[in-house]
Write an enzyme that holds these catalytic residues in place. Structure first.
Site, PDB file in Angstrom:
ATOM      1  N   ARG A 263       0.862  -1.178   0.000  1.00 22.31           N
ATOM      2  CA  ARG A 263       0.000   0.000   0.000  1.00 22.31           C
ATOM      3  C   ARG A 263       0.903   1.233   0.000  1.00 22.31           C
ATOM      4  O   ARG A 263       1.497   1.577   1.014  1.00 22.31           O
ATOM      5  CB  ARG A 263      -0.876  -0.030   1.262  1.00 22.31           C
ATOM      6  CG  ARG A 263      -2.046   0.933   1.251  1.00 22.31           C
ATOM      7  CD  ARG A 263      -2.690   0.991   2.627  1.00 22.31           C
ATOM      8  NE  ARG A 263      -1.865   1.755   3.549  1.00 22.31           N
ATOM      9  CZ  ARG A 263      -1.774   1.513   4.858  1.00 22.31           C
ATOM     10  NH1 ARG A 263      -2.428   0.530   5.408  1.00 22.31           N
ATOM     11  NH2 ARG A 263      -1.015   2.281   5.618  1.00 22.31           N
ATOM     12  N   HIS A 267      -3.381   4.449   4.930  1.00 23.14           N
ATOM     13  CA  HIS A 267      -4.612   3.633   4.969  1.00 23.14           C
ATOM     14  C   HIS A 267      -5.775   4.392   4.323  1.00 23.14           C
ATOM     15  O   HIS A 267      -6.486   3.868   3.467  1.00 23.14           O
ATOM     16  CB  HIS A 267      -4.919   3.276   6.410  1.00 23.14           C
ATOM     17  CG  HIS A 267      -6.296   2.734   6.636  1.00 23.14           C
ATOM     18  ND1 HIS A 267      -6.736   1.557   6.058  1.00 23.14           N
ATOM     19  CD2 HIS A 267      -7.349   3.212   7.356  1.00 23.14           C
ATOM     20  CE1 HIS A 267      -7.991   1.340   6.435  1.00 23.14           C
ATOM     21  NE2 HIS A 267      -8.388   2.324   7.202  1.00 23.14           N
ATOM     22  N   TYR A 276       4.397   4.893  11.268  1.00 22.95           N
ATOM     23  CA  TYR A 276       4.643   3.463  11.493  1.00 22.95           C
ATOM     24  C   TYR A 276       5.480   2.789  10.407  1.00 22.95           C
ATOM     25  O   TYR A 276       5.685   1.586  10.447  1.00 22.95           O
ATOM     26  CB  TYR A 276       3.322   2.706  11.704  1.00 22.95           C
ATOM     27  CG  TYR A 276       2.255   2.938  10.643  1.00 22.95           C
ATOM     28  CD1 TYR A 276       2.268   2.203   9.458  1.00 22.95           C
ATOM     29  CD2 TYR A 276       1.249   3.886  10.833  1.00 22.95           C
ATOM     30  CE1 TYR A 276       1.295   2.412   8.482  1.00 22.95           C
ATOM     31  CE2 TYR A 276       0.272   4.103   9.859  1.00 22.95           C
ATOM     32  CZ  TYR A 276       0.302   3.369   8.692  1.00 22.95           C
ATOM     33  OH  TYR A 276      -0.652   3.571   7.734  1.00 22.95           O
TER      34      TYR A 276
END
Lengths: 367, 342
Positions: A263, A267, A276
């Protein structure tokens, strides 16, 4: 209901390394385990991936303009989204998640209808029966069971329909995925499970999601053929999904496919992925871009030239412009819609509440 | 509604009436499927599906893997593809793993798709106590479902009603949570097998009276009728209403009765706090305030996890508690029962 015969576990095992057809540099994989799709299929994959990425970028821009409440980007996952959809036959069904808008568009649903959910006008903007696409599913993994039930009904009725269900790496930890894989294997339902393993479930990396050697390995425990594929290789994804659809249609039962991908964006636009994961990791994955590699392969083979690339790009731009223009109008919603489609016929209580709202609104209009 | 040429009847238990309703539905409509845990060869732990697999074959009536979310989730997919599943959750508390499928999808898919997706699914759930069951086998879980828009929730209290309601539930275009009061499974009654004229969402008056309205359903209807009979001996003529449908709630029938009697008691097995009786009491106070001679009272279970079998008799409502409530309602300063305040 048929029960599977006991089969050696090795039959169900995925390969150690992801199956591929075209390397990250656009060169064909030496001694591939899959058959390369026909040239015209590769060209369609390329065109649809370019359109898909442009759609994705447009949807992201629409969130910045306040036209969409939220958008979960699938940039970088074009091979999984498009490679799988173009392998479906018209009568097959797609059971997508919230990240699969690109796949739903590729299936033939009007992009404006696809974005109705994210614009906040209605929970599903399209008629599922028009393009054989179930509503985009927000709770994780619940759609896997719907796909199994749908496919089971098709089999019961003697219809030649295969259900493709899309899910992510996080969804494989949910109980419903376990139940769906188990039901499908026991019933030998015509279902293809495609896990797009994009590395993160919001912020949680795969290492904290599972201790399995790969997500494809999970299929072995259910007695289901399992495939690990390079999820950035549209030709390979198309080949394995096409194979799985053909097996399911022939009565061979379900397949679990893990497409290893990444990805690239956060998100959703509301997330901050820099909290992160390292930029270096993202950049390493950008070198494996699904569109660039197919473009290189097609160019090297003389199937794509500058003029064709420009035409494809211009067409994607036209589609995006049309989407932007159509999304730039304020929709008028009917408050009475609140009470429609809760039951086949509104209950007495809902009729009273609808009357109350109408009175409230007409009072407001007088003030 | 199918017209029936000739009326037949049979003396059946509630379990037998449900079995007959399933058999008749399976026989009339090949889209109807019955599946769940142990419903095939065994015929269900309460034998409600006895003989159906043998008669209709394993494609129509079958055992699933042991997974409640899987049962409801696959039923949703099947209904999307034109079938009419009737599934069984073996016991009330066993349905909780399916809760997400029920609340997030079963109840909402019609709404999410502007009516394009219709889910004519019946989820049968044996519920409630009174049979000496161990934990997780006796919950009264009705309000989890009644609070969820998009679901119909019904519960029969007699064999005849069990037959009629289940036939109507299977015919319904909306998903129906069909709660079967397991303590009444073995009660017998003559059942008219063409009895499908009453609508799915209407309450019925089981006993007429003028002094107080007793409102109940499912497993608690029995003691409510007993209490009404006992009250008659003390001079109170109690009207008893069987709600049958908890969602939608038939306010018209209940309010009409309460406006005549001026007094009401809701009787159910579930805990009183946020229980179904709270909704009935609230709606009656909103719509019948000027007719009420006393506050609407509730007789229900205590606000505790369902107790172990040897203690359940203290928890479940009984005739004396209903009579006590009726007694309290006769005073000008009618006070609530003492067993409840949260």
């Amino acid at each position: 209901m048929t029960t599977t015969e006991r089969t050696a576990a090795s039959f169900f095992l995925p390969s150690e390394e992801p199956l591929g057809l075209i390397n990250a540099d656009g060169a064909p994989v030496a001694e591939p385990a899959l058959e390369m799709p026909a040239d015209d299929v590769l060209l369609r994959l390329h065109r649809a991936m370019v359109s898909g990425r442009r759609f994705d970028a447009q949807a992201t821009a629409l969130t910045k303009q306040g036209r969409l409440a939220v958008y979960p980007s699938a940039r970088g996952q074009e091979a999984g989204e498009i490679g799988s959809i173009l392998a479906l036959r018209p009568q097959d069904w797609l059971f997508p998640t919230y990240r699969d808008s690109m796949a739903v568009v590729a299936r033939g649903v009007d992009p404006v209808e696809v974005l109705t959910l994210l614009r906040g006008d209605w929970h599903c903007g399209y008629d599922p029966y028009r393009a054989n696409v179930a509503p985009q599913c927000t709770p994780l993994a619940t759609n896997t069971l719907h796909a199994v039930g749908f496919a089971h009904a098709a089999k019961t009725k003697g219809e030649d329909t295969v259900a493709l269900v899309l899910l992510g790496d996080g969804a494989t930890s949910e109980g419903d995925t376990h139940e769906a894989l188990n039901f499908a294997a026991v019933w030998q339902s015509p279902v293809v499970f495609l896990v797009q393993n994009n590395g993160y479930a919001i912020s949680v990396p795969l290492s904290k999601q599972t201790a399995a050697p790969s997500l494809a390995h999970k299929g072995v425990g259910y007695g289901m053929p399992s495939v690990l594929v390079d999820g950035n290789d549209a030709a390979a994804v198309h080949a394995v999904v096409e194979q799985a659809v053909a097996r399911a249609a022939a009565g061979g039962g379900p397949t679990l496919i893990e497409a290893l991908t990444y990805r690239v964006e956060s998100h959703t636009n509301a997330d901050d992925a820099s909290r992160y994961r390292d930029r270096a990791e993202v950049e390493a994955w950008l070198t494996r871009d699904p569109i660039a590699r197919l473009e290189r392969y097609l160019t090297d083979r003389g199937l794509l030239d500058d003029a064709a690339r420009e035409e494809i790009s211009a067409r994607a731009e036209t589609e995006a412009t049309s989407l932007r223009e159509r999304m730039n109008t304020d929709t008028v919603l009917d408050p009475a819609d609140l009470f429609r489609h809760v039951y086949a016929e509104p209950t007495a209580a809902l009729r009273r509440q609808a009357e109350d709202l109408t009175a409230e609104l007409s009072l407001g209009a007088e003030e | 509604m199918t017209a029936t040429l000739e009326s037949t009847s049979d003396t059946l238990t509630m379990a037998g009436a449900l079995n007959r309703a399933l058999a008749d539905a399976l026989g009339e409509d090949e889209r109807v499927l019955v599946f769940g845990e142990d419903v095939g060869t065994l015929g269900g732990v309460f034998r409600v599906t006895d003989g159906l697999a043998a008669r209709f074959g394993e494609t129509r009536v079958f055992d699933t893997p042991l997974a409640e979310s899987g049962i409801v989730g696959t039923a949703i997919g099947m209904a999307m593809n034109g079938l009419r599943p009737v599934v069984e959750m073996q016991f009330d508390a066993f349905a909780y793993p399916a809760f997400e499928q029920i609340t997030s999808h079963l109840a909402k898919l019609r709404n999410r798709t502007r009516g394009a997706v219709e889910l004519p699914i019946v989820i049968r759930i044996p519920y409630g106590g009174g049979i000496g069951g161990v934990e997780h086998h006796c919950d009264s879980s009705e309000v989890y479902y009644t609070h969820t828009a998009g679901l119909r929730v019904v519960t029969p209290a007699s064999p005849a009603d069990a037959y009629a309601l289940l036939r109507q539930a299977i015919d319904s275009p909306d998903p129906v949570i069909f709660l079967e009061p397991k303590r009444r499974y073995w009660e017998k009654e003559t059942v008219r097998l063409d009895h499908r004229s009453s609508t799915l969402d209407r309450a019925v008056v089981r006993r007429s009276g003028t002094d107080v309205t007793l409102i109940s359903y499912g497993g608690a209807l029995g003691i409510t009728l007993e209490a009404a009979a006992a009250a008659a001996e003390e001079g109170y003529r109690a009207e008893v209403i069987d709600l049958r449908s908890l969602a939608p709630f038939d306010l018209d029938t209940v309010a009409a009765s309460v406006r005549r009697t001026g007094r009401a008691v809701v009787v159910h097995e579930a805990s009183r706090f946020c229980g179904y009786g709270a909704e009935v009491a609230a709606q009656l106070s909103e719509t019948c305030f000027h007719y009420l001679e006393a506050p609407v009272l509730r007789v229900g279970g205590f606000d505790i996890p369902y107790p172990a079998p040897n203690l359940e008799k203290h928890h479940l409502p009984n005739v004396d508690r209903v009579l006590d409530a009726i007694e309290r309602l006769q005073w000008d300063d009618a006070a609530p029962l003492t067993n409840t305040e949260a």
